[in-house]
Design a protein around this motif. Sequence first.
Motif, PDB file in Angstrom:
ATOM      1  N   GLY A   4      -1.874   3.972   3.715  1.00  0.00           N
ATOM      2  CA  GLY A   4      -0.800   4.246   2.775  1.00  0.00           C
ATOM      3  C   GLY A   4      -0.752   5.706   2.372  1.00  0.00           C
ATOM      4  O   GLY A   4       0.321   6.306   2.269  1.00  0.00           O
TER       5      GLY A   4
ATOM      6  N   ARG B  65      -9.028  -3.494   3.021  1.00  0.00           N
ATOM      7  CA  ARG B  65      -8.335  -2.890   1.871  1.00  0.00           C
ATOM      8  C   ARG B  65      -8.524  -1.379   1.831  1.00  0.00           C
ATOM      9  O   ARG B  65      -7.543  -0.639   1.673  1.00  0.00           O
ATOM     10  CB  ARG B  65      -8.784  -3.535   0.569  1.00  0.00           C
TER      11      ARG B  65
ATOM     12  N   GLU C 266       0.817  -1.206   0.000  1.00  0.00           N
ATOM     13  CA  GLU C 266       0.000   0.000   0.000  1.00  0.00           C
ATOM     14  C   GLU C 266       0.858   1.266   0.000  1.00  0.00           C
ATOM     15  O   GLU C 266       0.496   2.268  -0.622  1.00  0.00           O
ATOM     16  CB  GLU C 266      -0.956   0.004   1.193  1.00  0.00           C
TER      17      GLU C 266
ATOM     18  N   SER D 284      -6.406   0.073   4.537  1.00  0.00           N
ATOM     19  CA  SER D 284      -4.979  -0.043   4.234  1.00  0.00           C
ATOM     20  C   SER D 284      -4.561   1.018   3.216  1.00  0.00           C
ATOM     21  O   SER D 284      -3.479   1.607   3.327  1.00  0.00           O
ATOM     22  CB  SER D 284      -4.658  -1.444   3.702  1.00  0.00           C
ATOM     23  N   ARG D 285      -5.419   1.267   2.232  1.00  0.00           N
ATOM     24  CA  ARG D 285      -5.097   2.304   1.249  1.00  0.00           C
ATOM     25  C   ARG D 285      -5.081   3.684   1.904  1.00  0.00           C
ATOM     26  O   ARG D 285      -4.250   4.528   1.571  1.00  0.00           O
ATOM     27  CB  ARG D 285      -6.102   2.251   0.102  1.00  0.00           C
TER      28      ARG D 285
ATOM     29  N   ARG E 184       1.877   1.607  -3.488  1.00  0.00           N
ATOM     30  CA  ARG E 184       0.742   2.049  -4.286  1.00  0.00           C
ATOM     31  C   ARG E 184       0.563   3.569  -4.185  1.00  0.00           C
ATOM     32  O   ARG E 184       0.205   4.240  -5.141  1.00  0.00           O
ATOM     33  CB  ARG E 184      -0.530   1.336  -3.827  1.00  0.00           C
TER      34      ARG E 184
END
Length: 403
Positions: free
Chosen positions: A195, A188, A104, A191-192, A107
Amino acid sequence: MGGTLARLMRPGTLIQVRHVSPVRPRAARGLVARVYRQLEDDFGLLAPPVILHSPSPEALAGCWTMLRESLLAAGRTGRAEREAVAAAVSAANACPYCTGVHTETLRGLVPPARAAGTAGDPVPPEITGWARATATRETARRHAAPLPAERTAELAAVAVTFHYLNRMVNVFLDDSPWPPQVPGAAHRPLSRLLGLLMLPAARRTAAPGASPGLLPAAPFPDPPYGTDPAGGRPYGGPGDGATAKDGPYGLAAAWAADMPHFADAFARASAAADAYGRRSVPHRVRELVAAELAAWDGGPTGLSRAWATVAADRLPAAERPAGRLALLTALASHQVDRAAVEEFRAAGSGDRELVELTSWAALAAARRVASWIPVPPASAAAPAPAGRPVPAPGEDPARHAPA
């Protein structure tokens, strides 16, 4: 943003750690307080993979020193390349926590279209393939360095650090950074978001060499346990076909020439681990782990923990729990469970002893991995084609030629 994130994340980071109680920030003194300050300043938050070491100040300082000087310190490679290596090594070590966090972070640093291997990609897939290949001696030997020697050395520093850190994370953290009550469907998106929140810190570069002073100076360690490293020189060789006339090579030479700050960090952390290993790991257990590592090539140990029980049965009964836990941490950290930890604690071992035994075993394994990571000679004009496997002796090179 970094200071705000650190304050907001503090309560959640502390409760993620299992088996031990991390030192709370307000209770931190001396070496622990110094590491915590650097960690929040440079990393953006009190990261659970680091603070889990806090019951042992020396293990905490060693972990942070290696992480800072490999992942964060300014150098010839970018943060995105290093995050890609961290994620790939973590996947190879079956460490879902680190895989998720660093995927992440990557990303956020790299737009998704460019992260997928398109033209002009700042993180070529050859780098991630090489990073995964470091997990075993055979695949490391067969996989050509993805970059020139001085840049490969930087990525190898990240790889070795995460071969250590993944083992500790598998023992002391759950698979996800989110509490069990958080629905799986939310992992998810959260987590993004994490990040993105970490991006300001991830985009900063830290000045090299600020953390090794946390621990006493030490000479660069010898290859572990008398093993014969790739290329016959300490910590990795240049690959098949190189000779002494190619100049100094291997991780020791590359780190000394191009990453003296990490060479210093690795030396100090290794010396500290040797010292607390003598304090918290019985001598016969250290000998057993050394013998097993000397014969280990990175391959899987088996689906069950029976192999560790059989190996530890060679020890006196009182030392078998420590032997089993140390072996599992070094060679199959994903197999460590609560029973193995509680069995070790039953003899009266506390948080400090638990952290020091597992940290010593994890770094012993990481040093073993470092002994087989090839690095091209510093004098080489150019590396082999990025990520292309090196032909085995007697193998037709055309087999690996591009189609």
